[in-house]
Design a protein around this motif. Structure first.
Motif, short mmCIF file in Angstrom:
data_model
loop_
_atom_site.label_atom_id
_atom_site.label_comp_id
_atom_site.label_asym_id
_atom_site.label_seq_id
_atom_site.Cartn_x
_atom_site.Cartn_y
_atom_site.Cartn_z
N HIS A 1 35.48 68.50 18.93
CA HIS A 1 35.10 69.78 19.55
C HIS A 1 34.06 70.47 18.68
O HIS A 1 32.91 70.62 19.06
CB HIS A 1 36.32 70.66 19.76
CG HIS A 1 37.19 70.21 20.88
ND1 HIS A 1 38.01 69.10 20.79
CD2 HIS A 1 37.37 70.69 22.13
CE1 HIS A 1 38.65 68.93 21.95
NE2 HIS A 1 38.28 69.89 22.77
N ASP B 1 33.34 68.50 23.04
CA ASP B 1 33.74 69.29 24.21
C ASP B 1 33.54 70.78 23.92
O ASP B 1 33.74 71.24 22.79
CB ASP B 1 35.21 69.01 24.54
CG ASP B 1 35.41 67.64 25.18
OD1 ASP B 1 34.49 66.81 25.10
OD2 ASP B 1 36.48 67.41 25.76
N GLU B 2 33.15 71.48 24.93
CA GLU B 2 32.93 72.95 24.98
C GLU B 2 31.52 73.35 24.50
O GLU B 2 30.97 74.31 24.98
CB GLU B 2 33.98 73.78 24.20
CG GLU B 2 35.43 73.27 24.16
CD GLU B 2 35.99 72.76 25.48
OE1 GLU B 2 35.46 73.05 26.56
OE2 GLU B 2 37.00 72.02 25.40
N GLY C 1 40.87 69.46 29.52
CA GLY C 1 42.31 69.43 29.21
C GLY C 1 42.74 68.03 28.84
O GLY C 1 42.37 67.53 27.79
N HIS D 1 31.82 69.78 32.23
CA HIS D 1 33.22 69.87 31.79
C HIS D 1 34.00 70.81 32.71
O HIS D 1 34.83 71.59 32.24
CB HIS D 1 33.23 70.36 30.34
CG HIS D 1 34.49 70.09 29.56
ND1 HIS D 1 35.27 68.98 29.73
CD2 HIS D 1 35.09 70.82 28.58
CE1 HIS D 1 36.30 69.04 28.89
NE2 HIS D 1 36.23 70.14 28.19
N ARG E 1 33.47 81.58 24.58
CA ARG E 1 34.41 80.79 25.40
C ARG E 1 35.54 81.67 25.89
O ARG E 1 36.15 82.43 25.12
CB ARG E 1 34.97 79.65 24.56
CG ARG E 1 36.03 78.80 25.26
CD ARG E 1 36.22 77.51 24.49
NE ARG E 1 37.38 76.74 24.84
CZ ARG E 1 37.50 75.95 25.92
NH1 ARG E 1 36.50 75.87 26.78
NH2 ARG E 1 38.59 75.24 26.14
ZN LIG Z 1 37.63 71.01 26.91
#
Ligand SMILES: [Zn+2]
Length: 247
Positions: A194, A16-17, A119, A81, A50
């Motif tokens: 992540h 994620d990210e 989240g 996302h 970010r």
């Molecule tokens: Zn995230």
């Protein structure tokens, strides 16, 4: 023939990210073990630091369009996302799901039909509400479970690969996590990280270390051998949809 090419189970991993540090700390292991990666990108934050105050990953540089296209050439994939990562609700899904897909596709110049709830799982109802309108064909959640060929693609589970589970459990890293369950169920593990780091994870319950990531890939390859399909999640969804179309 449970899966593509007669494979017995499937292993995928998502980040994620989409932090730029993946190039340093994860990509070499992906190349070594032949595992394709996947990044879930906040649509408004590609190639910039970010911007998500309160997040453990706030301020970390996110992969640029050029870096992402290099990864796509190596078989990596991408999901949407959301637009801002502020949470998807029944009210804001038009922006966070639908508009996010448009922005991300315009930025990357490619189709992005997979959504990844930002989240926690409380954003799933909002994502589901807008999935059809946004042309979303699959949704990644963080329900910790193994998927199968029959899993609802809008409720895909992921298996967090972390150094230490939060209290009151504080369970420790397990390189075998759900692997034998996936074999028994002819299932599909989608790992969840992540941005692994050497020696110490950014967040112990959201990541593992680079060393632990290698232990995991070693176990998947050692236990899975020729029977595991190492696949990028969009590829698996496309395969499942194709199979369902044949029935
Ligand atoms: Zn995230």
């Amino acid at each position: 023939m449970p899966w593509k090419d007669g494979k017995k189970w499937v292993y995928s991993i998502t980040y994620d990210e989409g932090c730029e540090d993946l190039l340093k700390y994860a990509l070499p292991l992906h190349r070594k073990y032949g595992v394709p990666g996947h990044v879930a990108l906040v649509a408004s934050q590609v190639g910039v630091p970010r911007n998500c105050p309160g997040s453990s990953y706030d301020g970390m540089m996110i992969l640029s369009k050029a870096q992402l296209h290099d990864l796509f050439q190596e078989g990596w994939g991408v999901s949407n996302h959301s637009l801002t990562h502020c949470g998807v609700t029944l009210e804001n899904g038009g922006r966070e799901v639908l508009e996010a897909r448009q922005v991300l596709e315009e930025t990357l110049g490619m189709a992005v039909p997979m959504f990844c709830v930002p989240g926690d799982n409380t954003g799933l109802p909002g994502a589901l509400k807008y999935a059809e309108e946004a042309g979303v064909t699959s949704i990644l959640t963080i329900y910790d479970r193994v998927n199968t060929r029959d899993t609802d693609l809008l409720h895909l589970g992921r298996v967090p690969l972390h150094t230490e589970y939060p209290g009151p459990f504080y369970s420790v890293f397990d390189p075998y996590k759900r692997i034998h369950q996936a074999i028994d169920a002819e299932g599909w593990i989608i790992d969840y990280c992540h941005c692994p780091m050497p020696d110490k994870p950014v967040h112990p319950a959201k990541d593992c270390t680079t060393q632990e990531l290698e232990q995991r890939f070693e176990k998947v390859c050692e236990v899975g051998g020729d029977e595991v399909w190492l696949a990028e999640p969009n590829e698996v969804v496309d395969w499942i949809l194709e199979q369902r179309g044949k029935i």
